[in-house]
Enzyme design. Structure first.
Site, PDB file in Angstrom:
ATOM      1  N   CYS A   2       0.849  -1.185   0.000  1.00 14.45           N
ATOM      2  CA  CYS A   2       0.000   0.000   0.000  1.00 14.45           C
ATOM      3  C   CYS A   2       0.881   1.230   0.000  1.00 14.45           C
ATOM      4  CB  CYS A   2      -0.847   0.036   1.261  1.00 14.45           C
ATOM      5  SG  CYS A   2      -1.699  -1.516   1.570  1.00 14.45           S
ATOM      6  N   ARG A  27       1.769   1.569  -6.091  1.00 17.53           N
ATOM      7  CA  ARG A  27       2.038   0.679  -4.954  1.00 17.53           C
ATOM      8  C   ARG A  27       0.823  -0.148  -4.540  1.00 17.53           C
ATOM      9  NH1 ARG A  27       6.418   1.828  -1.903  1.00 17.53           N
ATOM     10  NH2 ARG A  27       5.369   0.972  -0.087  1.00 17.53           N
ATOM     11  N   TRP A  74      -3.640  -2.190  -1.372  1.00 20.01           N
ATOM     12  CA  TRP A  74      -3.504  -3.418  -2.155  1.00 20.01           C
ATOM     13  C   TRP A  74      -3.817  -4.526  -1.164  1.00 20.01           C
ATOM     14  CZ3 TRP A  74       0.507  -7.387  -2.390  1.00 20.01           C
ATOM     15  CH2 TRP A  74       0.403  -8.195  -3.530  1.00 20.01           C
ATOM     16  N   ASN A 100       0.850   0.418   6.098  1.00 17.60           N
ATOM     17  CA  ASN A 100       1.396  -0.400   5.013  1.00 17.60           C
ATOM     18  C   ASN A 100       2.174  -1.537   5.662  1.00 17.60           C
ATOM     19  OD1 ASN A 100       2.560  -1.329   2.587  1.00 17.60           O
ATOM     20  ND2 ASN A 100       4.325   0.035   2.852  1.00 17.60           N
ATOM     21  N   GLY A 101       1.883  -2.783   5.262  1.00 18.02           N
ATOM     22  CA  GLY A 101       2.600  -3.929   5.822  1.00 18.02           C
ATOM     23  C   GLY A 101       1.627  -4.947   6.375  1.00 18.02           C
ATOM     24  N   GLU A 463      10.713 -13.868 -19.730  1.00 19.50           N
ATOM     25  CA  GLU A 463      10.351 -12.485 -19.381  1.00 19.50           C
ATOM     26  C   GLU A 463       9.209 -11.990 -20.282  1.00 19.50           C
ATOM     27  OE1 GLU A 463      10.520 -10.316 -17.226  1.00 19.50           O
ATOM     28  OE2 GLU A 463      10.128  -8.447 -18.283  1.00 19.50           O
ATOM     29  N   LYS A 467       5.516 -10.532 -19.266  1.00 20.85           N
ATOM     30  CA  LYS A 467       4.950  -9.237 -19.703  1.00 20.85           C
ATOM     31  C   LYS A 467       3.551  -9.426 -20.266  1.00 20.85           C
ATOM     32  CE  LYS A 467       7.120  -7.465 -18.226  1.00 20.85           C
ATOM     33  NZ  LYS A 467       7.730  -7.166 -17.082  1.00 20.85           N
ATOM     34  N   GLU A 470       1.105 -10.102 -17.370  1.00 24.70           N
ATOM     35  CA  GLU A 470       0.849  -8.931 -16.533  1.00 24.70           C
ATOM     36  C   GLU A 470      -0.043  -7.911 -17.247  1.00 24.70           C
ATOM     37  OE1 GLU A 470       4.736  -8.066 -13.815  1.00 24.70           O
ATOM     38  OE2 GLU A 470       5.071  -7.989 -15.950  1.00 24.70           O
ATOM     39  N   HIS A 486       9.207 -32.120 -25.708  1.00 21.56           N
ATOM     40  CA  HIS A 486       9.069 -32.845 -24.441  1.00 21.56           C
ATOM     41  C   HIS A 486       7.782 -32.460 -23.707  1.00 21.56           C
ATOM     42  CE1 HIS A 486      13.032 -34.509 -24.933  1.00 21.56           C
ATOM     43  NE2 HIS A 486      13.561 -33.305 -25.066  1.00 21.56           N
ATOM     44  N   LYS A 581       3.430  -2.710  -7.881  1.00 20.88           N
ATOM     45  CA  LYS A 581       4.765  -2.469  -8.432  1.00 20.88           C
ATOM     46  C   LYS A 581       5.858  -3.105  -7.586  1.00 20.88           C
ATOM     47  CE  LYS A 581       7.743  -0.489 -11.152  1.00 20.88           C
ATOM     48  NZ  LYS A 581       7.937  -1.290 -12.355  1.00 20.88           N
TER      49      LYS A 581
HETATM   50  C1  G6P Z   1       6.370  -7.110  -8.634  1.00 20.38           C
HETATM   51  C2  G6P Z   1       6.165  -6.349  -9.928  1.00 20.38           C
HETATM   52  C3  G6P Z   1       7.076  -6.925 -11.014  1.00 20.38           C
HETATM   53  C4  G6P Z   1       8.518  -6.918 -10.543  1.00 20.38           C
HETATM   54  C5  G6P Z   1       8.682  -7.662  -9.225  1.00 20.38           C
HETATM   55  C6  G6P Z   1      10.072  -7.480  -8.631  1.00 20.38           C
HETATM   56  O1  G6P Z   1       5.887  -8.402  -8.759  1.00 20.38           O
HETATM   57  O2  G6P Z   1       4.822  -6.402 -10.326  1.00 20.38           O
HETATM   58  O3  G6P Z   1       6.958  -6.123 -12.174  1.00 20.38           O
HETATM   59  O4  G6P Z   1       9.315  -7.532 -11.516  1.00 20.38           O
HETATM   60  O5  G6P Z   1       7.762  -7.147  -8.270  1.00 20.38           O
HETATM   61  O6  G6P Z   1      10.258  -6.141  -8.265  1.00 20.38           O
HETATM   62  P1  G6P Z   1      11.640  -5.509  -7.906  1.00 20.38           P
HETATM   63  O7  G6P Z   1      11.336  -4.102  -7.524  1.00 20.38           O
HETATM   64  O8  G6P Z   1      12.224  -6.306  -6.767  1.00 20.38           O
HETATM   65  O9  G6P Z   1      12.498  -5.609  -9.128  1.00 20.38           O
END
Ligand code: G6P
Length: 586
Positions: A2, A27, A74, A100-101, A463, A467, A470, A486, A581
Site C-alpha cells: 500500500c 504501490r 492493495w 502499510n505492511g 520475461e 509481460k 501482466e 518434451h 509495483k
Molecule cells: C512485482 C512487480 C514486477 C517486478 C517484481 C520485482 O511483482 O509487479 O513487475 O518484476 O515485483 O520487483 P523488484 O522491484 O524487486 O524488481
C-alpha cells in the site's frame, strides 16, 4: 502493498494528499481514503476504486484542515471493500491510522482488545493499530509514550501514520519504507518520494525501528525505546521530478520508449562498484543470483553471460524460494540481488538469509535509497529513472546492460560492447510499433500464447511471457526451444499463438525447425527475427546485430505487443489488476 501519506503544514492537507496518492498509486490501487483533522474533529472518506474515481465520488480533496493522512490499498487481509479501505478510525474517533505492511499478531491483539470492549468494523489487520493506540493513549495521555507502548506490542512489518484529534501526527517504521518530505514549515510523511516531490526535494529517510512525532511545525524522531535521534535532511535526486507521463498515453509506453536512452545510464557513475564486483566474482567460491519477477528473469540472463563469457558458474534462485532451502547458501559466498525497487520483501528475505551465512551482498538496483541499498556491501545503480508502470520494462533492459558491464569488466575490458549500437537497435525496434499494433489486434481474443527461444533467448522468452500475462491477462508461457517436443507440442493447435524469438545467430536454424513443427500443428506464428521466413504468419523485424544486442532488441517488441494488446482488451497497462509495483509483503 500500500502507500501511506500524511501532511502537516500551512496549506489545506486534502488536495496535497490526493495528489501524492495519485503519484503513489503504483504501490496498490484497489481502494483509497483520506482523513483530516480540523477544529479537533477527524473527518474521513474512503472507498473502493482508483484515486481519481474515489475522489470524484466522495470529494476527498474537499475535506477540511491543514493536517491529514491518506492511503491507497492493495488488499492482503480482508476483501476489497469500502470498510476495509484505510484510514481506520479508533473506536473513540479520536485517532485515525493508515498502514502499510502486515501485523502478524493482529488476531491476538484484536481478541484482547475485544475483551476490553473494543469493536472492530473491518476485516483488516491494520485496524488493531488504531484501537491499540487509543488504549495506550487513554492510559498515558502522551503521544510519545503511546507510540513506544504500541510499537512494542506489534509484530510483523509495518509503517503507519496516526493522526490524533489534537492535530498531532505520529508515524513508525519497521521494515516498510517511510520518508519525510521537508518543506517550508510543511512536512509530508510518505511511503515514497513520489508522494511529495512536487512540494519539496528535501527529505528525511526514517531508519528502521524509529518513529516520528509532528506537532505543527515541530518534528522529533525517536528510536522504539524513546531515545531521540537527530534528523538528517538529504536532497532527493532531481530525477524523481521525472514522474509525468508527458505526451504519452501511459507510463508504460513512456518507459518502453525511454529505453534507447536508459541504456546509456545503467551502471553510470558506479564504475568502482562494477570493478569491485568483478573482482569478487573472480575469487568467489559460490555465487548466487536472486530476484523476483522480472528481476529474477534478469538473473537468468546474468547466469548465462557469466558462464559463457567469463567461465564463471553461478546459481539463480527465485528469492521467495530461498527461505525453503536456506542451507543451499554456502557460507562466505556472494549473493547478487537484483531489484528495481529494492523493497521487494522476498528479495530482502533472501538477502537476510545470505547475510546470516556471512555472504557478501552485491545489489543491482534502481532505487538507491531503498532498504536493499542499505543492506548491501556493493550497489550498482540502474539509473533508469522512476518506473511507475507496474510491469517492469526499462528496468529489465538496464539490468541486462549492467550484466554486460560486469562481464566486460571480467574480460579486463577486452570484450567490446557497443552500447551505441544497442541503443540504435532499440530505436529501430520501437519504430515497428504500427506493425506491432496490428498484431496486438490479432491476439486480443486468444487465450494461450507461448514464447519460444533458445540459449540467451530463453530467459527473454520467460520475461516476455511474464509481460504478456501482466499486461494482457492472457495465459503465456516461455519455452526453451528444445523442450517443445518434451511436452508443449501437445498444446499446439489452431487456437494458439506462438512467438518465436529467432535472431540469426547460433540458435537460428534449430528455432526455425521448432517454428515449422508448431506451424504443422496449426498454431499461428509471430516471428521476431532479422531474417524473414514464410513460416511466420506475422513478422516483427529485428535489426541484424550480435548476441549481446539481440536480447535487448527482441525484448522491446514484446513489451510493445503486450502494451498494445492491453489497450485492445481495454485493460489499464499501468495498473494491471491484482498486482503491485513492489510487493513489500511476503
Ligand atoms: C512485482 C512487480 C514486477 C517486478 C517484481 C520485482 O511483482 O509487479 O513487475 O518484476 O515485483 O520487483 P523488484 O522491484 O524487486 O524488481
Amino acid at each position: 502493498m500500500c502507500s501511506i501519506i500524511g501532511y502537516s503544514g500551512k496549506d489545506d492537507a486534502a488536495p496535497l494528499l490526493v495528489k501524492g496518492l495519485k503519484r503513489m498509486e503504483y504501490r496498490g490501487y484497489d481502494s483509497v481514503g483520506v482523513a483530516t483533522e480540523s477544529n479537533s474533529k477527524i473527518e474521513l472518506k474512503k472507498g473502493v476504486g482508483r484515486v481519481g474515481e474515489v475522489n470524484a465520488k466522495f470529494h476527498l480533496e474537499n475535506l477540511p484542515g491543514k493536517i491529514g493522512i491518506g492511503h491507497t490499498r492493495w488488499a492482503t487481509h480482508g476483501k476489497v471493500t469500502d470498510v476495509n479501505a484505510h484510514p481506520h478510525p479508533s473506536n473513540s474517533g479520536q485517532i485515525a491510522i493508515v498502514h502499510n505492511g502486515i501485523i502478524e499478531n493482529f488476531e491476538k491483539l484484536k481478541n484482547d482488545l475485544k475483551k476490553e470492549g473494543y469493536n472492530f468494523l473491518s476485516e483488516t489487520d491494520s485496524e488493531v493499530i488504531a484501537n491499540l493506540l487509543q488504549k495506550n493513549y487513554q492510559k498515558s495521555k502522551n503521544v510519545k509514550n503511546t507510540m513506544i507502548n504500541t510499537v512494542s506490542e506489534l509484530k510483523g512489518h509495518f509503517s503507519f501514520i496516526a493522526m490524533f484529534d489534537n492535530g498531532q501526527l505520529a508515524a513508525a517504521r519497521f521494515h516498510e519504507p517511510l520518508i519525510i518530505g521537508v518543506g517550508e514549515k510543511n512536512y509530508v510523511l510518505s511511503s515514497d518520494v513520489l508522494g511529495f516531490i512536487e512540494q519539496t526535494d528535501e527529505a528525511i529517510y526514517i531508519d528502521n525501528g524509529n518513529f516520528v512525532l509532528i506537532d505543527q511545525d515541530k518534528i522529533q524522531i525517536f528510536d522504539f525505546d524513546g531515545k531521540e535521534i537527530k534528523p538528517l535532511i538529504t536532497k532527493v535526486s532531481k530525477e524523481f521530478a521525472d514522474v509525468y507521463k508527458g505526451d504519452y498515453a501511459h507510463f508504460t509506453l513512456k518507459e518502453i520508449s525511454e529505453q534507447s536512452e536508459t541504456i546509456f545510464k545503467a551502471g553510470e557513475g558506479t564504475k568502482e562498484a562494477i570493478v569491485e564486483t568483478a573482482d569478487y566474482l573472480k575469487h568467489a567460491k559460490n555465487i548466487y543470483l536472486t530476484g523476483s519477477g522480472t528481476s529474477y528473469n534478469a538473473s537468468l540472463v546474468g547466469k548465462y553471460l557469466l558462464s559463457k563469457y567469463a567461465k564463471i558458474k553461478s546459481e539463480s534462485i527465485i528469492s521467495s524460494e530461498l527461505q525453503f532451502s536456506p542451507d543451499s547458501i554456502e557460507p562466505n559466498s556472494i549473493l547478487i540481488a537484483i531489484s528495481q525497487s529494492g523493497e521487494s520483501a522476498d528479495v530482502l528475505e533472501a538477502v537476510n538469509i545470505a547475510k546470516k551465512a556471512d555472504c557478501k551482498i552485491i545489489s543491482i538496483l534502481n532505487s538507491l535509497t531503498s532498504t536493499l541499498a542499505r543492506e548491501s556491501d556493493i550497489v550498482i545503480g540502474m539509473n533508469c529513472g522512476p518506473e511507475i508502470g507496474v510491469a517492469a520494462t526499462k528496468s529489465f533492459t538496464s539490468q541486462l546492460i549492467i550484466w554486460y558491464k560486469i562481464i566486460q569488466e571480467l574480460s579486463n575490458e577486452k570484450m567490446e560492447i557497443n552500447f551505441q549500437e544497442i541503443s540504435g537497435a532499440v530505436s529501430k525496434t520501437l519504430q515497428e510499433h504500427n506493425n506491432i499494433k496490428k498484431i496486438a489486434n490479432e491476439i486480443k481474443e486468444i487465450s494461450d500464447i507461448y514464447v519460444l527461444g533458445r540459449g540467451i533467448h530463453y530467459p527473454i522468452a520467460i520475461e516476455s511471457a511474464l509481460k504478456i500475462k501482466e499486461l494482457t491477462y492472457i495465459h503465456a508461457e516461455g519455452i526453451a526451444g528444445g523442450e517443445l517436443k518434451h511436452g508443449p507440442l501437445a498444446l499446439m493447435d489452431s487456437k494458439v499463438f506462438v512467438i518465436i524469438i529467432n535472431p540469426e545467430d547460433s540458435t537460428y536454424q534449430d528455432t526455425l525447425t521448432s517454428a515449422r513443427e508448431i506451424k504443422a500443428r496449426g498454431a499461428k506464428i509471430i516471428g521476431i527475427s532479422d531474417k524473414y521466413s514464410d513460416v511466420y504468419d506475422f513478422w516483427i523485424k529485428l535489426p541484424s546485430t550480435n548476441e549481446l544486442t539481440y536480447p535487448i532488441a527482441e525484448t522491446i517488441p514484446i513489451q510493445l505487443l503486450s502494451y498494445y494488446a492491453s489497450l485492445e482488451k481495454d485493460t489499464d497497462p499501468d495498473y494491471p489488476r491484482n498486482l503491485a509495483k513492489s510487493v513489500t509483503v511476503k
